[in-house]
Design a protein around this motif. Structure first.
Motif, PDB file in Angstrom:
ATOM      1  N   GLN A 110       1.440   2.843   9.900  1.00 27.55           N
ATOM      2  CA  GLN A 110       2.429   1.841  10.315  1.00 27.55           C
ATOM      3  C   GLN A 110       1.912   0.402  10.245  1.00 27.55           C
ATOM      4  O   GLN A 110       2.603  -0.474   9.699  1.00 27.55           O
ATOM      5  N   PRO A 111       0.701   0.097  10.727  1.00 34.05           N
ATOM      6  CA  PRO A 111       0.217  -1.285  10.611  1.00 34.05           C
ATOM      7  C   PRO A 111      -0.078  -1.715   9.172  1.00 34.05           C
ATOM      8  O   PRO A 111      -0.071  -2.915   8.865  1.00 34.05           O
ATOM      9  N   ALA A 112      -0.359  -0.750   8.293  1.00 37.44           N
ATOM     10  CA  ALA A 112      -0.759  -1.078   6.916  1.00 37.44           C
ATOM     11  C   ALA A 112       0.386  -0.962   5.921  1.00 37.44           C
ATOM     12  O   ALA A 112       0.250  -1.401   4.765  1.00 37.44           O
ATOM     13  N   ALA A 113       1.519  -0.389   6.333  1.00 37.65           N
ATOM     14  CA  ALA A 113       2.598  -0.079   5.387  1.00 37.65           C
ATOM     15  C   ALA A 113       3.087  -1.313   4.641  1.00 37.65           C
ATOM     16  O   ALA A 113       3.326  -1.271   3.424  1.00 37.65           O
ATOM     17  N   GLY A 114       3.241  -2.426   5.351  1.00 41.08           N
ATOM     18  CA  GLY A 114       3.723  -3.650   4.700  1.00 41.08           C
ATOM     19  C   GLY A 114       2.785  -4.113   3.599  1.00 41.08           C
ATOM     20  O   GLY A 114       3.231  -4.484   2.505  1.00 41.08           O
ATOM     21  N   TRP A 115       1.485  -4.064   3.880  1.00 44.31           N
ATOM     22  CA  TRP A 115       0.483  -4.485   2.882  1.00 44.31           C
ATOM     23  C   TRP A 115       0.531  -3.563   1.665  1.00 44.31           C
ATOM     24  O   TRP A 115       0.491  -4.031   0.520  1.00 44.31           O
ATOM     25  N   VAL A 116       0.629  -2.254   1.907  1.00 41.42           N
ATOM     26  CA  VAL A 116       0.687  -1.288   0.809  1.00 41.42           C
ATOM     27  C   VAL A 116       1.953  -1.500  -0.016  1.00 41.42           C
ATOM     28  O   VAL A 116       1.919  -1.481  -1.258  1.00 41.42           O
ATOM     29  N   GLN A 117       3.075  -1.721   0.650  1.00 39.66           N
ATOM     30  CA  GLN A 117       4.352  -1.864  -0.044  1.00 39.66           C
ATOM     31  C   GLN A 117       4.457  -3.173  -0.823  1.00 39.66           C
ATOM     32  O   GLN A 117       5.226  -3.270  -1.784  1.00 39.66           O
ATOM     33  N   GLN A 118       3.677  -4.169  -0.457  1.00 42.20           N
ATOM     34  CA  GLN A 118       3.609  -5.397  -1.261  1.00 42.20           C
ATOM     35  C   GLN A 118       3.011  -5.115  -2.632  1.00 42.20           C
ATOM     36  O   GLN A 118       3.346  -5.778  -3.615  1.00 42.20           O
ATOM     37  N   ARG A 119       2.129  -4.154  -2.684  1.00 38.22           N
ATOM     38  CA  ARG A 119       1.439  -3.815  -3.942  1.00 38.22           C
ATOM     39  C   ARG A 119       2.193  -2.766  -4.754  1.00 38.22           C
ATOM     40  O   ARG A 119       2.032  -2.698  -5.970  1.00 38.22           O
ATOM     41  N   ALA A 120       2.984  -1.962  -4.086  1.00 42.17           N
ATOM     42  CA  ALA A 120       3.807  -0.959  -4.773  1.00 42.17           C
ATOM     43  C   ALA A 120       5.076  -0.802  -3.951  1.00 42.17           C
ATOM     44  O   ALA A 120       5.097  -0.072  -2.950  1.00 42.17           O
ATOM     45  N   SER A 121       6.111  -1.481  -4.361  1.00 42.77           N
ATOM     46  CA  SER A 121       7.355  -1.523  -3.597  1.00 42.77           C
ATOM     47  C   SER A 121       7.911  -0.120  -3.363  1.00 42.77           C
ATOM     48  O   SER A 121       7.925   0.714  -4.268  1.00 42.77           O
ATOM     49  N   GLY A 122       8.339   0.119  -2.141  1.00 41.46           N
ATOM     50  CA  GLY A 122       8.938   1.405  -1.814  1.00 41.46           C
ATOM     51  C   GLY A 122       7.954   2.510  -1.512  1.00 41.46           C
ATOM     52  O   GLY A 122       8.346   3.664  -1.368  1.00 41.46           O
ATOM     53  N   SER A 123       6.662   2.176  -1.406  1.00 34.70           N
ATOM     54  CA  SER A 123       5.652   3.203  -1.134  1.00 34.70           C
ATOM     55  C   SER A 123       5.892   3.883   0.206  1.00 34.70           C
ATOM     56  O   SER A 123       6.246   3.232   1.197  1.00 34.70           O
ATOM     57  N   THR A 124       5.713   5.188   0.214  1.00 30.67           N
ATOM     58  CA  THR A 124       5.836   5.969   1.445  1.00 30.67           C
ATOM     59  C   THR A 124       4.602   6.847   1.606  1.00 30.67           C
ATOM     60  O   THR A 124       3.791   6.981   0.685  1.00 30.67           O
ATOM     61  N   LEU A 125       4.486   7.444   2.785  1.00 29.56           N
ATOM     62  CA  LEU A 125       3.386   8.363   3.061  1.00 29.56           C
ATOM     63  C   LEU A 125       3.953   9.659   3.620  1.00 29.56           C
ATOM     64  O   LEU A 125       4.780   9.644   4.535  1.00 29.56           O
ATOM     65  N   VAL A 126       3.495  10.779   3.067  1.00 34.53           N
ATOM     66  CA  VAL A 126       3.808  12.105   3.598  1.00 34.53           C
ATOM     67  C   VAL A 126       2.487  12.796   3.899  1.00 34.53           C
ATOM     68  O   VAL A 126       1.607  12.869   3.045  1.00 34.53           O
ATOM     69  N   CYS A 127       2.346  13.289   5.138  1.00 37.17           N
ATOM     70  CA  CYS A 127       1.157  14.056   5.515  1.00 37.17           C
ATOM     71  C   CYS A 127       1.560  15.514   5.718  1.00 37.17           C
ATOM     72  O   CYS A 127       2.671  15.796   6.192  1.00 37.17           O
ATOM     73  N   ARG A 128       0.663  16.421   5.380  1.00 35.47           N
ATOM     74  CA  ARG A 128       0.959  17.844   5.514  1.00 35.47           C
ATOM     75  C   ARG A 128      -0.313  18.608   5.857  1.00 35.47           C
ATOM     76  O   ARG A 128      -1.432  18.100   5.679  1.00 35.47           O
ATOM     77  N   VAL A 129      -0.129  19.829   6.353  1.00 35.48           N
ATOM     78  CA  VAL A 129      -1.250  20.719   6.641  1.00 35.48           C
ATOM     79  C   VAL A 129      -1.293  21.783   5.560  1.00 35.48           C
ATOM     80  O   VAL A 129      -0.309  22.508   5.354  1.00 35.48           O
ATOM     81  N   GLY A 130      -2.410  21.871   4.841  1.00 39.14           N
ATOM     82  CA  GLY A 130      -2.569  22.876   3.800  1.00 39.14           C
ATOM     83  C   GLY A 130      -3.177  24.145   4.374  1.00 39.14           C
ATOM     84  O   GLY A 130      -3.746  24.149   5.468  1.00 39.14           O
TER      85      GLY A 130
END
Length: 232
Positions: free
Chosen positions: A25-45
C-alpha cells in the motif's frame, strides 16, 4: 489436511495480507508511476517454491509463499539452507536473530524487495540477488518497514491463534550433521515456479550436485540440501 499444514497455510494467508497492507500500500503509487495500472496478487503455493514474478500482459505482480517453505522455517535443522537465514545472520537483520517469526517476516520483505527491484528496472537475467536488490532490502529494514511487517505478522498470528514463535534458535553446525542424501538418490527441487528432477552425483557439506533427468537431462545443478526432496 494435517494440523501442521493447516496452520502453515493460515500463516501463508497472513503473510499475504501483511505484504499487501504493510508493504504494498505505501509503495503502490511509486510502482504505478513506472507501470500504470500495476497490481499485486499474493498467494500460498503447495510446495517450497517462494518467488516474485511479473505478468506484463496484465501489469500484475505476483508473490507466492510456499507452504513447505513456511513449515521449514519453524525449526533450525530445516531453516538452515534458506537464503533468508543467511541474510538475517550475515546482514544483521532483526539483530541477527533467527526465529520462525523473523524468518517469515523477512521472507515477506525479501520477495517484496524483488517487486521493487523489478519496478526500478534493476533485475537482470542471471543477476537477481545483485547489489541493487540488497540496497532495496537493506532500506526496507533500515526504514522500519521490516519491523512493522514483523509486528503486523505477529499481531495477526496472535489474533487468529496461529502458533508463530519469536523464540530465537541457533542453526546446527553442518559439519556435525550426517547428510540425508547419497549418490544416485533421485530428487526433486523447486526453482521459481518450476519443479526440477535429477539424480545426485556428489554430496557436499551444504549442497548436493544434481544431474538433471528426463526433460532436464544435460543440465547440472548445485542445490542446498534443505531444498531437496525425494522423487516419488
Amino acid at each position: 489436511m494435517s494440523d501442521s499444514k493447516s496452520q502453515a497455510r493460515k500463516l501463508g494467508e497472513l503473510m499475504c495480507t501483511v505484504t499487501e497492507q504493510i508493504l504494498w500500500q505505501p509503495a503502490a503509487g511509486w510502482v504505478q508511476q513506472r507501470a500504470s495500472g500495476s497490481t499485486l496478487v499474493c498467494r500460498v503455493g503447495s510446495g517450497q517454491a517462494t518467488y516474485h514474478r511479473f505478468e506484463p500482459q496484465y501489469q500484475q505482480h505476483q508473490i507466492t509463499y510456499g507452504l513447505r517453505m513456511i513449515q521449514a522455517k519453524h525449526q533450525a535443522d530445516t531453516a538452515s539452507g534458506w537464503l533468508s537465514s543467511r541474510e538475517i545472520l550475515k546482514r544483521g537483520y532483526f539483530d541477527g536473530e533467527l526465529s520462525a517469526l523473523n524468518l517469515l517476516a523477512h521472507t515477506c520483505c525479501h520477495e517484496f524487495a524483488h517487486l521493487l527491484q523489478h519496478s526500478a528496472g534493476q533485475r537482470y537475467r542471471g543477476s537477481v540477488h545483485n547489489r541493487h536488490f540488497y540496497n532495496i532490502l537493506d532500506e526496507l529494514h533500515e526504514s522500519g518497514s521490516a519491523k512493522t511487517t514483523r509486528e503486523a505478522l505477529a499481531n495477526r498470528a496472535s489474533e487468529y491463534q496461529v502458533p508463530l514463535s519469536s523464540v530465537p534458535f541457533q542453526l546446527p553446525d553442518p559439519a556435525l550433521q550426517p547428510s540425508p542424501w547419497q549418490v544416485d538418490d533421485t530428487v526433486v527441487f523447486d526453482s521459481g515456479a518450476r519443479e526440477f528432477h535429477g539424480e545426485i552425483i556428489r554430496v557436499n557439506r551444504k549442497t548436493c550436485t544434481v544431474d538433471g533427468t528426463g526433460q532436464f537431462r544435460g543440465r547440472r545443478y548445485r542445490v542446498p540440501i534443505s531444498m531437496l526432496r525425494r522423487a516419488h
